[in-house]
Design a protein around this motif. Sequence first.
Motif, PDB file in Angstrom:
ATOM      1  N   ILE A 132       0.841  -1.205   0.000  1.00 54.56           N
ATOM      2  CA  ILE A 132       0.000   0.000   0.000  1.00 54.56           C
ATOM      3  C   ILE A 132       0.872   1.249   0.000  1.00 54.56           C
ATOM      4  N   ALA A 133       1.914   1.224   0.829  1.00 53.14           N
ATOM      5  CA  ALA A 133       2.809   2.382   0.923  1.00 53.14           C
ATOM      6  C   ALA A 133       3.516   2.642  -0.407  1.00 53.14           C
ATOM      7  N   ARG A 134       3.974   1.581  -1.069  1.00 53.61           N
ATOM      8  CA  ARG A 134       4.667   1.753  -2.346  1.00 53.61           C
ATOM      9  C   ARG A 134       3.743   2.375  -3.384  1.00 53.61           C
ATOM     10  N   HIS A 135       2.503   1.910  -3.445  1.00 53.05           N
ATOM     11  CA  HIS A 135       1.531   2.477  -4.390  1.00 53.05           C
ATOM     12  C   HIS A 135       1.231   3.938  -4.056  1.00 53.05           C
ATOM     13  N   PHE A 136       1.205   4.249  -2.761  1.00 53.12           N
ATOM     14  CA  PHE A 136       0.951   5.618  -2.331  1.00 53.12           C
ATOM     15  C   PHE A 136       2.122   6.514  -2.702  1.00 53.12           C
ATOM     16  N   TYR A 137       3.344   6.057  -2.435  1.00 49.42           N
ATOM     17  CA  TYR A 137       4.526   6.857  -2.743  1.00 49.42           C
ATOM     18  C   TYR A 137       4.616   7.171  -4.240  1.00 49.42           C
ATOM     19  N   HIS A 138       4.167   6.218  -5.054  1.00 48.11           N
ATOM     20  CA  HIS A 138       4.231   6.390  -6.515  1.00 48.11           C
ATOM     21  C   HIS A 138       2.834   6.653  -7.072  1.00 48.11           C
ATOM     22  N   LEU A 139       2.127   7.544  -6.416  1.00 49.77           N
ATOM     23  CA  LEU A 139       0.735   7.816  -6.758  1.00 49.77           C
ATOM     24  C   LEU A 139       0.548   8.186  -8.224  1.00 49.77           C
ATOM     25  N   SER A 140       1.448   8.985  -8.763  1.00 51.67           N
ATOM     26  CA  SER A 140       1.258   9.512 -10.119  1.00 51.67           C
ATOM     27  C   SER A 140       1.496   8.477 -11.210  1.00 51.67           C
ATOM     28  N   ASP A 141       1.873   7.257 -10.829  1.00 52.30           N
ATOM     29  CA  ASP A 141       2.013   6.209 -11.846  1.00 52.30           C
ATOM     30  C   ASP A 141       0.672   5.878 -12.488  1.00 52.30           C
ATOM     31  N   GLY A 142      -0.422   6.146 -11.754  1.00 53.76           N
ATOM     32  CA  GLY A 142      -1.751   5.823 -12.270  1.00 53.76           C
ATOM     33  C   GLY A 142      -2.491   7.051 -12.765  1.00 53.76           C
ATOM     34  N   ASP A 143      -3.632   6.814 -13.452  1.00 56.29           N
ATOM     35  CA  ASP A 143      -4.473   7.925 -13.907  1.00 56.29           C
ATOM     36  C   ASP A 143      -5.271   8.476 -12.726  1.00 56.29           C
ATOM     37  N   ALA A 144      -6.169   9.440 -12.998  1.00 51.11           N
ATOM     38  CA  ALA A 144      -6.906  10.101 -11.916  1.00 51.11           C
ATOM     39  C   ALA A 144      -7.727   9.108 -11.095  1.00 51.11           C
ATOM     40  N   ILE A 145      -8.354   8.139 -11.763  1.00 49.06           N
ATOM     41  CA  ILE A 145      -9.168   7.151 -11.047  1.00 49.06           C
ATOM     42  C   ILE A 145      -8.281   6.274 -10.174  1.00 49.06           C
ATOM     43  N   SER A 146      -7.163   5.824 -10.740  1.00 46.81           N
ATOM     44  CA  SER A 146      -6.226   4.995  -9.978  1.00 46.81           C
ATOM     45  C   SER A 146      -5.665   5.757  -8.783  1.00 46.81           C
ATOM     46  N   GLN A 147      -5.408   7.049  -8.968  1.00 45.78           N
ATOM     47  CA  GLN A 147      -4.885   7.850  -7.860  1.00 45.78           C
ATOM     48  C   GLN A 147      -5.903   7.930  -6.724  1.00 45.78           C
ATOM     49  N   ARG A 148      -7.186   8.082  -7.071  1.00 49.88           N
ATOM     50  CA  ARG A 148      -8.220   8.116  -6.030  1.00 49.88           C
ATOM     51  C   ARG A 148      -8.259   6.794  -5.272  1.00 49.88           C
ATOM     52  N   GLU A 149      -8.141   5.693  -6.001  1.00 51.20           N
ATOM     53  CA  GLU A 149      -8.168   4.369  -5.366  1.00 51.20           C
ATOM     54  C   GLU A 149      -6.969   4.193  -4.437  1.00 51.20           C
ATOM     55  N   ARG A 150      -5.809   4.658  -4.866  1.00 55.24           N
ATOM     56  CA  ARG A 150      -4.608   4.536  -4.033  1.00 55.24           C
ATOM     57  C   ARG A 150      -4.701   5.421  -2.788  1.00 55.24           C
ATOM     58  N   LEU A 151      -5.332   6.579  -2.934  1.00 56.42           N
ATOM     59  CA  LEU A 151      -5.513   7.457  -1.777  1.00 56.42           C
ATOM     60  C   LEU A 151      -6.423   6.810  -0.745  1.00 56.42           C
ATOM     61  N   ILE A 152      -7.478   6.150  -1.209  1.00 58.90           N
ATOM     62  CA  ILE A 152      -8.386   5.460  -0.294  1.00 58.90           C
ATOM     63  C   ILE A 152      -7.651   4.323   0.415  1.00 58.90           C
ATOM     64  N   ALA A 153      -6.866   3.570  -0.342  1.00 57.01           N
ATOM     65  CA  ALA A 153      -6.104   2.464   0.252  1.00 57.01           C
ATOM     66  C   ALA A 153      -5.117   2.982   1.290  1.00 57.01           C
ATOM     67  N   ALA A 154      -4.532   4.151   1.037  1.00 47.45           N
ATOM     68  CA  ALA A 154      -3.531   4.712   1.949  1.00 47.45           C
ATOM     69  C   ALA A 154      -4.123   5.075   3.301  1.00 47.45           C
ATOM     70  N   ASP A 155      -5.440   5.192   3.382  1.00 52.70           N
ATOM     71  CA  ASP A 155      -6.082   5.472   4.674  1.00 52.70           C
ATOM     72  C   ASP A 155      -5.819   4.373   5.689  1.00 52.70           C
ATOM     73  N   LYS A 156      -5.411   3.191   5.215  1.00 56.38           N
ATOM     74  CA  LYS A 156      -5.144   2.079   6.128  1.00 56.38           C
ATOM     75  C   LYS A 156      -3.677   1.994   6.540  1.00 56.38           C
ATOM     76  N   LEU A 157      -2.905   2.982   6.152  1.00 54.59           N
ATOM     77  CA  LEU A 157      -1.504   3.002   6.570  1.00 54.59           C
ATOM     78  C   LEU A 157      -1.376   3.552   7.992  1.00 54.59           C
ATOM     79  N   PRO A 158      -0.426   3.039   8.767  1.00 56.68           N
ATOM     80  CA  PRO A 158      -0.095   3.702  10.035  1.00 56.68           C
ATOM     81  C   PRO A 158       0.391   5.123   9.746  1.00 56.68           C
ATOM     82  N   LEU A 159       0.304   5.980  10.746  1.00 59.18           N
ATOM     83  CA  LEU A 159       0.604   7.391  10.536  1.00 59.18           C
ATOM     84  C   LEU A 159       2.017   7.626   9.999  1.00 59.18           C
ATOM     85  N   ASP A 160       3.029   6.979  10.562  1.00 63.53           N
ATOM     86  CA  ASP A 160       4.407   7.246  10.131  1.00 63.53           C
ATOM     87  C   ASP A 160       4.588   6.940   8.648  1.00 63.53           C
TER      88      ASP A 160
END
Length: 305
Positions: A132-160
């Motif tokens: 999840i963190a890797r996909h979040f760090y490389h958010l722009s690899d995806g299109d706008a829809i993919s970026q939204r999905e990755r942002l939602i997934a990132a909500d499950k990351l610990p704060l650090d």
Amino acid sequence: MTPEEEERFTSLVAKGQAAFEEQSYGPALDALDEAYDLKQTPAINQMLTRVLLADGQYKTAQLFADEFIDSYLATNETAQLYVTVALHNQQFLAAREFIMWLPETQRADLMAQVVTAEMTARQTQQATITTIARHFYHLSDGDAISQRERLIAADKLPLDEYLVGARFVLLDPFSTAISRVSVLDRLRRLRVTQSVDMVWLDGGTLTVIPAQLESIENMVQYQAIVTELQSYERSVGPAMIHGLAEQVRLMLMIAYPVLERVAIEPKSWVAGLIAESLGNAMPEEAVEQREWRAKLQAEMLALTA
């Protein structure tokens, strides 16, 4: 409700409570669901959340709790209930955000529970967190829809882990402007006190402290634009104003947190927007402001392309 419905409601609540106390969760849910259909109240919402939590239906419990989230701030017990549900769903950031709404004297124990849950997740689900963190760090690899999905997934990351990824996203010129703003607003709601750098619409870099930012709804420029827009309701109709209000909010979110750069003078900004929407002659307006509005509209349309 009619007197008959009130009586039915009271009977269903009593039935649901009795079934819950007997750990008969199916009958309890049936009764309370029917009661909730008759009258949606914070008390019934919280009862349903407790039953769903006890029955292991954590995602559904979260959905119900979020409907009346403010009511869970009322007591230590309900605050604990909300945090417990959020942690069962690994919604670490949501739990932290909720805790920050509580009086400072109530935060320490609940925040300790979040920290412990994050540590446990790192020990038991490290591979998932890493992905999840890797996909979040490389958010722009995806299109706008993919970026939204990755942002939602990132909500499950610990704060650090989220903070590390957030710094990448905020400085990534290839992520969408709304993605960067969404991350910044999340940091604001988490009351992050460290400064962060962010690529803004003009390609320049802003340095801000999220905890010191206001929500867009509380910003003077936004309020002025909404007030001015509402003044056109009689002339163009409430339906059009409602639609434009939704459009305006998204456009100005894209420009967050420096709305004054794109809406220099709210009165003429709204007049220009109305004229564009109706196909009328454009009013007198600063060229720079008109160009910024066009850019915001283009950014907004790109999100739905």
